[in-house]
Design an enzyme around this catalytic site. Structure first.
Site, short mmCIF file in Angstrom:
data_model
loop_
_atom_site.label_atom_id
_atom_site.label_comp_id
_atom_site.label_asym_id
_atom_site.label_seq_id
_atom_site.Cartn_x
_atom_site.Cartn_y
_atom_site.Cartn_z
N ARG A 7 42.18 70.57 -80.54
CA ARG A 7 42.41 71.27 -81.81
C ARG A 7 43.49 72.34 -81.65
O ARG A 7 44.16 72.68 -82.62
CB ARG A 7 41.08 71.86 -82.33
CG ARG A 7 40.48 72.90 -81.45
CD ARG A 7 39.01 73.15 -81.78
NE ARG A 7 38.14 72.08 -81.30
CZ ARG A 7 36.83 72.02 -81.51
NH1 ARG A 7 36.23 72.96 -82.21
NH2 ARG A 7 36.12 71.03 -81.03
N LYS A 36 34.65 69.10 -67.26
CA LYS A 36 33.74 68.05 -67.72
C LYS A 36 32.92 67.53 -66.54
O LYS A 36 33.42 67.44 -65.43
CB LYS A 36 34.55 66.87 -68.30
CG LYS A 36 35.11 67.10 -69.68
CD LYS A 36 35.80 65.86 -70.19
CE LYS A 36 36.47 66.10 -71.54
NZ LYS A 36 35.52 66.29 -72.64
N1 BES Z 1 38.68 64.81 -75.54
C1 BES Z 1 37.46 65.38 -75.90
C2 BES Z 1 36.67 64.58 -76.94
C3 BES Z 1 36.18 63.22 -76.51
C4 BES Z 1 34.89 63.05 -76.05
C5 BES Z 1 36.99 62.11 -76.66
C6 BES Z 1 34.44 61.79 -75.71
C7 BES Z 1 36.53 60.86 -76.31
C8 BES Z 1 35.26 60.70 -75.84
C9 BES Z 1 37.66 66.79 -76.46
O1 BES Z 1 38.77 67.46 -76.00
C10 BES Z 1 36.45 67.56 -76.09
O2 BES Z 1 36.18 67.68 -74.94
N2 BES Z 1 35.74 68.08 -77.08
C11 BES Z 1 34.55 68.81 -76.84
C12 BES Z 1 34.46 69.91 -77.85
C13 BES Z 1 33.38 70.90 -77.55
C14 BES Z 1 33.73 71.73 -76.34
C15 BES Z 1 33.21 71.78 -78.77
C16 BES Z 1 33.35 67.86 -76.94
O3 BES Z 1 33.39 66.96 -77.78
O4 BES Z 1 32.42 67.99 -76.18
ZN ZN Z 2 38.44 68.49 -74.15
#
Ligand code: BES
Ligand code: ZN
Ligand code: ZN
Length: 491
Positions: free
Chosen positions: A341, A267
């Protein structure tokens, strides 16, 4: 907070008096007593509207007087919750408070059971929450005593019953908040798992599966997402038997990523800083399970908390890997940041094994949900509309907003793989991300009625939520308690 309810306002020794005042009216001396009535005269403006803001004054004996402006008709619960939160925030500036509150029902001469004062107390709890565990210099705040003046014995009894329950509820809501606020180095999967195990009681059985047990039980997705970290992965299972003679049961699942770096798909700055909150689903479900136990609810509940740290490193899983799930479906990894997921897939499959009446999962699953609904509202997905409508209506009352998002079958093909049965993200990046994630989860619940709450927005807020506060909110504990009580306990 010790709560006492009286039907007469005698000379109170409390250092704070909280009095609802109908805008443009004077509260009756009969309800508030002559001394306070005179004191109020000097504070309230003579204009018809009354003061729109909370008015404050000090009586000659030093008592802090807080006057809360209210409408002369019963308003939605959230109105009283917001007022309670504001008062909690004002009181928090002192170190200790003992309060006397005149019940809202008494001021409004409301005879029906309407939960106005209890809503206010909920706000008071939220407003007085503090997270001081990491501060050297701080004053620990507490409302040590709250006495409520109720105008009838009936109201007194109602308030007595409900305020005891509220105390138990907020012990656990605050637990959920504390867990979310705790730094990721201090709340690793192991620490979290041990904490849950330490809570084991007779009808609250805890089973902790460590990495070896995860492998033995084919819970390969939980193991693989967590294997990159020195902080090893776990699955915590809690079984609460509140109705041992029945085989009816509910399954609850919570995403427990104690820190989500994104993994190899790291990230960027701006997204990574708050990722200690990625275990909020597990915190909510754990607090809820404890709450159900503390209230000794006559239901059977099984909870599944996959606990992992999603980290970058040479032993971490990679894009391109194909993983076998506990359900037997293979998954090709296209993005290691779509880890929630994966661990939920194994946990949901595990949850199907007790043949529950419903499976509910709670997860900080997608950033797309925050884009769609903002940080004050969760996305709600449900396989049947009756449950969905019930959850929506309860959500309004408890001021934990949820809004339905679709499980369009037409998008299900986006979760299907070419080299494997499934893929963990769709080719259509940025397109219906929350729905695609939910459809991926749906692959693992079989035919069991299922609800999924994407709490990526409201689990943790930078902008203060008008009731739940800032940072860890405890979102979902009260919502699910009320949903489960209304759906599974005959009143
Ligand atoms: N933990 C994150 C989702 C999240 C984002 C929670 C912002 C709280 C605040 C999750 O694991 C994630 O990173 N999801 C990705 C999915 C994508 C790679 C399809 C996302 O939302 O960017
Ligand atoms: Zn994630
Ligand atoms: Zn995540």
């Amino acid at each position: 907070m010790n709560l006492n309810i009286f039907t007469k306002l005698s000379d109170t020794a409390a250092n704070t008096l909280i009095i609802p005042v109908i805008k443009g009216e004077r509260p009756s001396k009969h309800v508030i007593g002559a001394k306070i009535a005179t004191a109020i005269e000097n504070i309230l403006p003579s204009n018809k509207e009354g003061k729109p803001e909370i008015a404050q004054a000090y009586l000659q004996n030093g008592q802090h007087l807080l006057l809360i402006p209210i409408e002369n008709t019963v308003q939605p619960y959230r109105t009283y919750m917001k007022l309670g939160k504001k008062i909690g925030e004002i009181l928090k500036k002192k170190s200790k408070s003992t309060c006397t509150l005149i019940a809202f029902e008494s001021i409004l001469k409301e005879k029906k059971e309407v939960n106005l004062t209890t809503s206010f107390i909920e706000g008071l709890y939220f407003g007085s929450y503090q997270f001081n565990n990491y501060k050297k210099d701080h004053t620990e705040f507490e409302i040590t005593h709250l006495e409520i003046i109720a105008s009838s014995v009936k109201l007194k009894t109602q308030l007595e019953d409900k305020s005891a329950v509220l105390k138990t509820i907020f012990n656990n809501v605050f637990l959920a908040k504390d867990l979310v606020n705790t730094p990721p180095a201090d709340l690793t999967p192991e620490v979290f798992a041990k904490m849950i195990k330490a809570d084991q009681k007779t009808n609250f059985h805890v089973e902790i599966l460590d990495e070896h047990a995860l492998i033995e039980n084919d819970l390969n997705l939980i193991y693989t997402v967590g294997k990159g970290s020195e902080n090893r992965p776990y699955l915590a299972k809690i079984s609460y038997q509140g109705n041992p003679h029945s085989d009816r049961n509910i399954a609850l699942v919570g995403k427990g990523v104690t820190f989500d770096s994104g993994g190899t798909n790291l990230k960027p700055s701006g997204s990574i800083e708050t990722m200690k909150m990625d275990m909020a689903g597990a915190a909510t479900i754990y607090a809820l399970a404890k709450l159900i136990r503390d209230l000794q609810l006559p239901i059977n509940v099984h909870t599944y908390l996959p606990l992992v740290e999603n980290t970058i490193g040479t032993t971490a899983y990679r894009p391109g890997d194909i993983l076998m799930s506990a359900a037997g479906k293979t998954i090709e990894i296209f993005n290691t940041d779509a880890e929630g997921r994966l661990i939920l897939a194994d946990a949901l499959h595990e949850a199907t094994k007790t043949d529950p009446e419903i499976i509910i999962d709670v997860a900080t699953l997608t950033g797309a949900c925050v884009v769609a609904l903002g940080s004050f509202c969760a996305g709600l997905f449900a396989t049947d509309t009756e449950h969905l409508h019930k959850m929506m209506s309860i959500s309004k009352d408890v001021f934990e907003d949820v809004w339905p998002l679709p499980l369009f079958e037409e998008y299900a093909s986006r979760t299907k793989g070419s080299n494997a049965d499934l893929r963990n993200i769709a080719k259509q990046k940025g397109d219906a991300g929350s729905t695609v994630a939910a459809l991926f989860l749906k692959e693992f619940v079989g035919d069991i009625p299922w609800m999924h709450l994407d709490i990526a927005g409201p689990a943790y807020t930078s902008e203060p939520h008008p009731l739940l506060g800032t940072e860890g909110t405890g979102f979902g504990v009260r919502l699910l308690l009320n949903f489960i009580t209304s759906e599974f306990i005959d009143n």
